[in-house]
Design a protein around this motif. Structure first.
Motif, PDB file in Angstrom:
ATOM      1  N   MET A   1      48.302  63.028  70.905  1.00 21.09           N
ATOM      2  CA  MET A   1      48.781  64.186  71.651  1.00 21.09           C
ATOM      3  C   MET A   1      47.883  65.387  71.339  1.00 21.09           C
ATOM      4  SD  MET A   1      51.319  62.524  72.892  1.00 21.09           S
ATOM      5  CE  MET A   1      51.879  63.836  73.947  1.00 21.09           C
ATOM      6  N   VAL A   2      47.787  66.295  72.303  1.00 23.32           N
ATOM      7  CA  VAL A   2      47.038  67.536  72.116  1.00 23.32           C
ATOM      8  C   VAL A   2      48.013  68.706  72.187  1.00 23.32           C
ATOM      9  CG1 VAL A   2      45.282  69.083  73.064  1.00 23.32           C
ATOM     10  CG2 VAL A   2      44.889  66.616  73.061  1.00 23.32           C
ATOM     11  N   GLY A   3      47.916  69.603  71.205  1.00 21.50           N
ATOM     12  CA  GLY A   3      48.675  70.843  71.222  1.00 21.50           C
ATOM     13  C   GLY A   3      47.717  72.013  71.201  1.00 21.50           C
ATOM     14  N   VAL A   4      47.973  73.015  72.020  1.00 23.10           N
ATOM     15  CA  VAL A   4      47.102  74.189  72.096  1.00 23.10           C
ATOM     16  C   VAL A   4      47.944  75.435  71.838  1.00 23.10           C
ATOM     17  CG1 VAL A   4      45.367  75.426  73.418  1.00 23.10           C
ATOM     18  CG2 VAL A   4      45.728  72.990  73.847  1.00 23.10           C
ATOM     19  N   ASP A   5      47.554  76.175  70.814  1.00 24.85           N
ATOM     20  CA  ASP A   5      48.255  77.387  70.398  1.00 24.85           C
ATOM     21  C   ASP A   5      47.403  78.603  70.759  1.00 24.85           C
ATOM     22  OD1 ASP A   5      49.807  79.309  68.981  1.00 24.85           O
ATOM     23  OD2 ASP A   5      48.558  79.010  67.204  1.00 24.85           O
ATOM     24  N   PHE A   6      47.921  79.452  71.657  1.00 29.47           N
ATOM     25  CA  PHE A   6      47.220  80.667  72.067  1.00 29.47           C
ATOM     26  C   PHE A   6      47.753  81.833  71.243  1.00 29.47           C
ATOM     27  CE2 PHE A   6      46.680  77.812  75.588  1.00 29.47           C
ATOM     28  CZ  PHE A   6      45.411  78.086  76.079  1.00 29.47           C
ATOM     29  N   GLY A   7      46.920  82.340  70.322  1.00 26.11           N
ATOM     30  CA  GLY A   7      47.335  83.414  69.435  1.00 26.11           C
ATOM     31  C   GLY A   7      46.883  84.773  69.910  1.00 26.11           C
ATOM     32  N   THR A   8      46.873  85.718  68.983  1.00 31.18           N
ATOM     33  CA  THR A   8      46.526  87.092  69.312  1.00 31.18           C
ATOM     34  C   THR A   8      45.028  87.293  69.478  1.00 31.18           C
ATOM     35  OG1 THR A   8      48.481  87.886  68.130  1.00 31.18           O
ATOM     36  CG2 THR A   8      46.731  89.479  68.529  1.00 31.18           C
ATOM     37  N   LEU A   9      44.234  86.607  68.658  1.00 30.17           N
ATOM     38  CA  LEU A   9      42.788  86.797  68.678  1.00 30.17           C
ATOM     39  C   LEU A   9      42.019  85.530  69.000  1.00 30.17           C
ATOM     40  CD1 LEU A   9      42.467  89.048  65.496  1.00 30.17           C
ATOM     41  CD2 LEU A   9      42.515  89.782  67.884  1.00 30.17           C
ATOM     42  N   SER A  10      42.676  84.388  69.016  1.00 26.35           N
ATOM     43  CA  SER A  10      41.983  83.123  69.245  1.00 26.35           C
ATOM     44  C   SER A  10      42.974  82.080  69.730  1.00 26.35           C
ATOM     45  CB  SER A  10      41.308  82.633  67.950  1.00 26.35           C
ATOM     46  OG  SER A  10      42.288  82.350  66.963  1.00 26.35           O
ATOM     47  N   GLY A  11      42.430  80.949  70.180  1.00 26.59           N
ATOM     48  CA  GLY A  11      43.242  79.807  70.550  1.00 26.59           C
ATOM     49  C   GLY A  11      42.809  78.600  69.751  1.00 26.59           C
ATOM     50  N   ARG A  12      43.759  77.761  69.383  1.00 27.10           N
ATOM     51  CA  ARG A  12      43.471  76.590  68.558  1.00 27.10           C
ATOM     52  C   ARG A  12      44.020  75.342  69.244  1.00 27.10           C
ATOM     53  NH1 ARG A  12      42.410  75.854  63.192  1.00 27.10           N
ATOM     54  NH2 ARG A  12      42.757  78.077  62.819  1.00 27.10           N
ATOM     55  N   ALA A  13      43.203  74.302  69.291  1.00 24.81           N
ATOM     56  CA  ALA A  13      43.639  73.008  69.801  1.00 24.81           C
ATOM     57  C   ALA A  13      43.665  72.012  68.647  1.00 24.81           C
ATOM     58  CB  ALA A  13      42.704  72.516  70.894  1.00 24.81           C
ATOM     59  N   VAL A  14      44.719  71.210  68.584  1.00 27.20           N
ATOM     60  CA  VAL A  14      44.791  70.148  67.591  1.00 27.20           C
ATOM     61  C   VAL A  14      45.074  68.827  68.293  1.00 27.20           C
ATOM     62  CG1 VAL A  14      45.590  71.682  65.753  1.00 27.20           C
ATOM     63  CG2 VAL A  14      47.258  70.427  67.113  1.00 27.20           C
ATOM     64  N   VAL A  15      44.526  67.760  67.733  1.00 30.12           N
ATOM     65  CA  VAL A  15      44.797  66.401  68.197  1.00 30.12           C
ATOM     66  C   VAL A  15      45.574  65.722  67.086  1.00 30.12           C
ATOM     67  CG1 VAL A  15      43.796  64.235  68.981  1.00 30.12           C
ATOM     68  CG2 VAL A  15      42.661  66.397  69.519  1.00 30.12           C
ATOM     69  N   VAL A  16      46.759  65.208  67.397  1.00 32.93           N
ATOM     70  CA  VAL A  16      47.610  64.615  66.369  1.00 32.93           C
ATOM     71  C   VAL A  16      48.030  63.209  66.766  1.00 32.93           C
ATOM     72  CG1 VAL A  16      48.492  66.891  65.713  1.00 32.93           C
ATOM     73  CG2 VAL A  16      49.782  65.495  67.319  1.00 32.93           C
ATOM     74  N   GLY A  85      37.447  62.167  67.096  1.00 34.50           N
ATOM     75  CA  GLY A  85      36.924  60.875  67.514  1.00 34.50           C
ATOM     76  C   GLY A  85      37.827  60.175  68.500  1.00 34.50           C
ATOM     77  N   VAL A  86      38.512  60.983  69.316  1.00 33.52           N
ATOM     78  CA  VAL A  86      39.475  60.462  70.287  1.00 33.52           C
ATOM     79  C   VAL A  86      38.918  60.627  71.691  1.00 33.52           C
ATOM     80  CG1 VAL A  86      41.759  60.826  71.313  1.00 33.52           C
ATOM     81  CG2 VAL A  86      41.484  60.866  68.827  1.00 33.52           C
ATOM     82  N   ALA A  87      38.937  59.578  72.471  1.00 30.79           N
ATOM     83  CA  ALA A  87      38.481  59.648  73.859  1.00 30.79           C
ATOM     84  C   ALA A  87      39.541  60.322  74.717  1.00 30.79           C
ATOM     85  CB  ALA A  87      38.202  58.247  74.391  1.00 30.79           C
ATOM     86  N   PRO A  88      39.151  61.085  75.736  1.00 31.33           N
ATOM     87  CA  PRO A  88      40.126  61.774  76.573  1.00 31.33           C
ATOM     88  C   PRO A  88      41.195  60.850  77.161  1.00 31.33           C
ATOM     89  CG  PRO A  88      37.942  62.623  77.024  1.00 31.33           C
ATOM     90  CD  PRO A  88      37.757  61.451  76.105  1.00 31.33           C
ATOM     91  N   ASP A  89      40.820  59.608  77.506  1.00 25.31           N
ATOM     92  CA  ASP A  89      41.816  58.728  78.116  1.00 25.31           C
ATOM     93  C   ASP A  89      42.813  58.160  77.105  1.00 25.31           C
ATOM     94  OD1 ASP A  89      40.250  56.912  76.786  1.00 25.31           O
ATOM     95  OD2 ASP A  89      39.548  55.856  78.579  1.00 25.31           O
ATOM     96  N   GLN A  90      42.645  58.505  75.833  1.00 29.29           N
ATOM     97  CA  GLN A  90      43.614  58.120  74.811  1.00 29.29           C
ATOM     98  C   GLN A  90      44.730  59.164  74.641  1.00 29.29           C
ATOM     99  OE1 GLN A  90      40.333  57.323  71.737  1.00 29.29           O
ATOM    100  NE2 GLN A  90      41.892  55.814  71.157  1.00 29.29           N
ATOM    101  N   VAL A  91      44.569  60.302  75.281  1.00 24.90           N
ATOM    102  CA  VAL A  91      45.540  61.388  75.145  1.00 24.90           C
ATOM    103  C   VAL A  91      46.759  61.101  76.014  1.00 24.90           C
ATOM    104  CG1 VAL A  91      45.959  63.845  75.508  1.00 24.90           C
ATOM    105  CG2 VAL A  91      43.764  63.087  74.586  1.00 24.90           C
ATOM    106  N   ALA A  92      47.929  61.038  75.369  1.00 26.81           N
ATOM    107  CA  ALA A  92      49.160  60.729  76.103  1.00 26.81           C
ATOM    108  C   ALA A  92      49.763  61.957  76.774  1.00 26.81           C
ATOM    109  CB  ALA A  92      50.183  60.109  75.154  1.00 26.81           C
TER     110      ALA A  92
END
Length: 583
Positions: A1-16, A85-92
């Motif tokens: 799964m991908v989570g994207v957090d949009f903060g005050t000064l930056s945005g962070r994406a995590v793959v879990v 090391g995750v391919a885009p088509d692996q993202v649920a």
């Protein structure tokens, strides 16, 4: 799964990992323009370098640039996938969260008005960041009229709505730039706008609508009430009314345009938008009644679920199903926490301290913390009020300001720093006491965010609160929470509780209070509360008067500056050839 957090000064994406929430890879993208607080940027978009580009903003303004948010999707998401090391088509699935209330005016198809050439130089056409506080006069009128008319929704917000929220900012837009207001076909939280960008379809979430958009029991403020605020405000609700989607729901799939932007396959499930603080409860396994989660960063949000519906003075709101279905979600908060510590470093750090930090290879914050930790409680003789960004809870007044009492010629920088750390803990204790006095018990205190890395700060909180403190395992709480919601939207888990149990994690009782320090802090807290009530509850209006003086002085200076610019421009135009004037 991908989570994207949009903060005050930056945005962070995590793959879990969908199995256990383990972080596989992450990436951060800094906003090119950050928080726009002093003047409109030049070059924010093609055609934006007109006469108004770079214009100075009034006090208490805070804007953002939508393209900065798109850039997070374009850069952080592919980079996080590559790191994992995750391919885009692996993202649920993908989920997002945002600061709130960060709200913007758009056309009916979602185009931000600031991206239209005719409005590129108009500050009110830009998104207003959560810490845009200049709508306080509008908030005051909204509260006073609601109290006068007995509007039932007011009690759900502790008796006051904030200048940060949708209606106050919307009324300010109407009264300060009617042309932009008239062109606003949608008034939408950035949390929902970014989902619109991902899916190509408008969607609104129940969380921001309830906490920031005065949506209670299926209704918003009616046209008769709004018309009494301003006759032209009667139809404001139509700009934000849209069917609401439950948290963890599927907002749609990645559109062809978003697929090109992010690299994710078209059709990848996208979860309904959410607020950064509220989505973190799932990551910290803080979903049950009485578990208060403090998400600590530039500001702090306090989120807690309860099976009790009560009126808690000065809270930010209570919303049914606002955090997790089946419970009432309460929100409170402090408008400045990490921002206050950063202010201390900017203003109270002598060069000798900065040089020592550089020599030792540590940050100024680490140096000041180390020096502050060596003192007994109260040895600095100081007490501070944590209102540098105003007070969100329990006073709900963003025209209050910071204060440090007890300064002497012997006061050292680390003592000021420690007093400020302690002041934020005192502010949190005030909030907890307000909940418990209203019959909403707080049974556990959990922390998440960037500030819990400071072990001394967390021990201060434990001592001041006289409570053990649990710490969320993930340092990327909001992004992990978004990924947990995405797992529900993708059908991997049946609901938020099940996904939280599998993918969230927390360490219990990491900090416990020391009885002697707690006793000493009780004495300091009494001094804090005396100042809190004196300046915050009407005994002294000095802070408001000083703010008014500042606004008038800056306004006069700005008018002088504008007149000088206009005179110069007229002189240039009058002496230019027709061709030069056209340029």
């Amino acid at each position: 799964m991908v989570g994207v957090d949009f903060g005050t000064l930056s945005g962070r994406a995590v793959v879990v990992s969908v199995a256990d929430g383990a972080e596989l890879g992450s990436a951060v993208h800094e906003y090119r323009h950050g928080a726009v607080e002093h003047r409109l940027p030049t070059g924010a978009r093609p055609g934006a370098d007109g006469p108004g580009a770079g214009r100075e903003l009034p006090p208490d303004w805070a804007l953002q640039i939508p393209q900065d948010w798109r850039d997070v999707l374009a850069h952080a998401v592919p980079e996080a996938l590559a790191a994992a090391g995750v391919a885009p088509d692996q993202v649920a699935g993908i989920g997002t969260d945002f600061t709130a209330c960060t709200v913007l005016p758009t056309t009916a198809d979602g185009t931000p008005l600031c991206e239209l050439d005719r409005f590129a130089d108009r500050p009110h056409a830009y998104p207003k960041l959560w810490k845009h506080h200049s709508a306080q006069p509008q908030a005051d009128r909204i509260n006073a009229l609601a109290e006068e008319l007995g509007e039932s929704w007011l009690a759900r917000y502790g008796g006051k709505i904030s200048s940060e929220w949708e209606y106050a900012k919307g009324l300010q837009l109407l009264e300060e730039d009617p042309e932009v207001y008239a062109a606003t076909e949608r008034w939408i939280e950035a949390a929902d706008w970014i989902v619109w960008e991902l899916t190509g379809a408008e969607n609104r979430n129940v969380c921001t609508a309830g906490y920031k958009g005065i949506h209670q029991d299926g209704r918003r403020p009616g046209p008769e009430y709004l018309g009494k605020l301003n006759p032209e405000f009667t139809g404001f609700t139509s700009k934000l009314d849209f069917p609401l989607s439950p948290l963890g729901g599927r907002a749609g799939g990645i559109s062809a345009r978003a697929a090109e932007l992010t690299g994710l396959p078209e059709g990848t499930p996208v979860s309904v938008g959410n607020v950064d603080a509220h989505v973190t409860n799932a990551a910290a396994r803080a979903l049950e009644p009485g578990q208060m989660l403090a998400i600590m960063g530039t500001s702090t949000c306090h989120i807690m679920n309860s099976d009790v519906l009560a009126e808690v003075p000065g809270m930010c709101g209570v919303v049914e199903d606002g955090v997790v279905p089946g419970l009432y979600g309460y929100e409170a908060g402090q408008s400045g926490v990490g921002d206050i510590f950063a202010w201390a470093v900017r203003t109270a750090l002598p060069e000798s301290y900065a040089a020592e930090a550089r020599e030792r290879g540590i940050s100024p914050h680490e140096l000041l913390t180390e020096k502050a930790a060596g003192q007994p409680v109260g040895a600095h003789g100081l007490v501070a009020l944590d209102w540098h960004s105003g007070n969100r809870s329990v006073l709900v007044d963003h025209h209050l300001s910071g204060l440090i009492l007890g300064l002497t010629l012997d006061t050292r920088p680390e003592e000021i720093y420690r007093a400020l750390l302690e002041s934020t803990a005192f502010g949190t204790r005030t909030i907890i006491e307000a909940f418990e006095a209203a019959g909403v018990p707080v049974t556990r205190f959990v922390v998440s965010g960037g500030l819990p890395k400071n072990r001394f700060l967390m021990q201060v909180y434990s001592d001041v609160l006289r409570r053990p403190i649990d710490v969320a395992d993930s340092e990327q709480g909001p992004a992990l929470g978004s990924a947990i919601h995405a797992a529900v939207a993708a059908g991997v888990y049946p609901d938020i509780r099940a996904a939280s149990a599998a993918m969230g994690s927390v360490q219990r009782d990491v900090y416990t209070p020391d009885p002697e320090r707690a006793d000493a802090y009780d004495a300091l807290y009494r001094e804090y509360r005396e100042l809190h009530d004196h300046f915050g509850r009407g005994a002294s209006d000095a802070m408001h008067r000083l703010r008014d003086l500042r606004a008038r002085a800056r306004g006069a200076a700005g008018a002088t500056h504008a007149t000088a610019n206009a005179t110069t421009a007229n002189a240039i135009t009058s002496t230019a050839t027709p061709t030069e004037a056209a340029k």
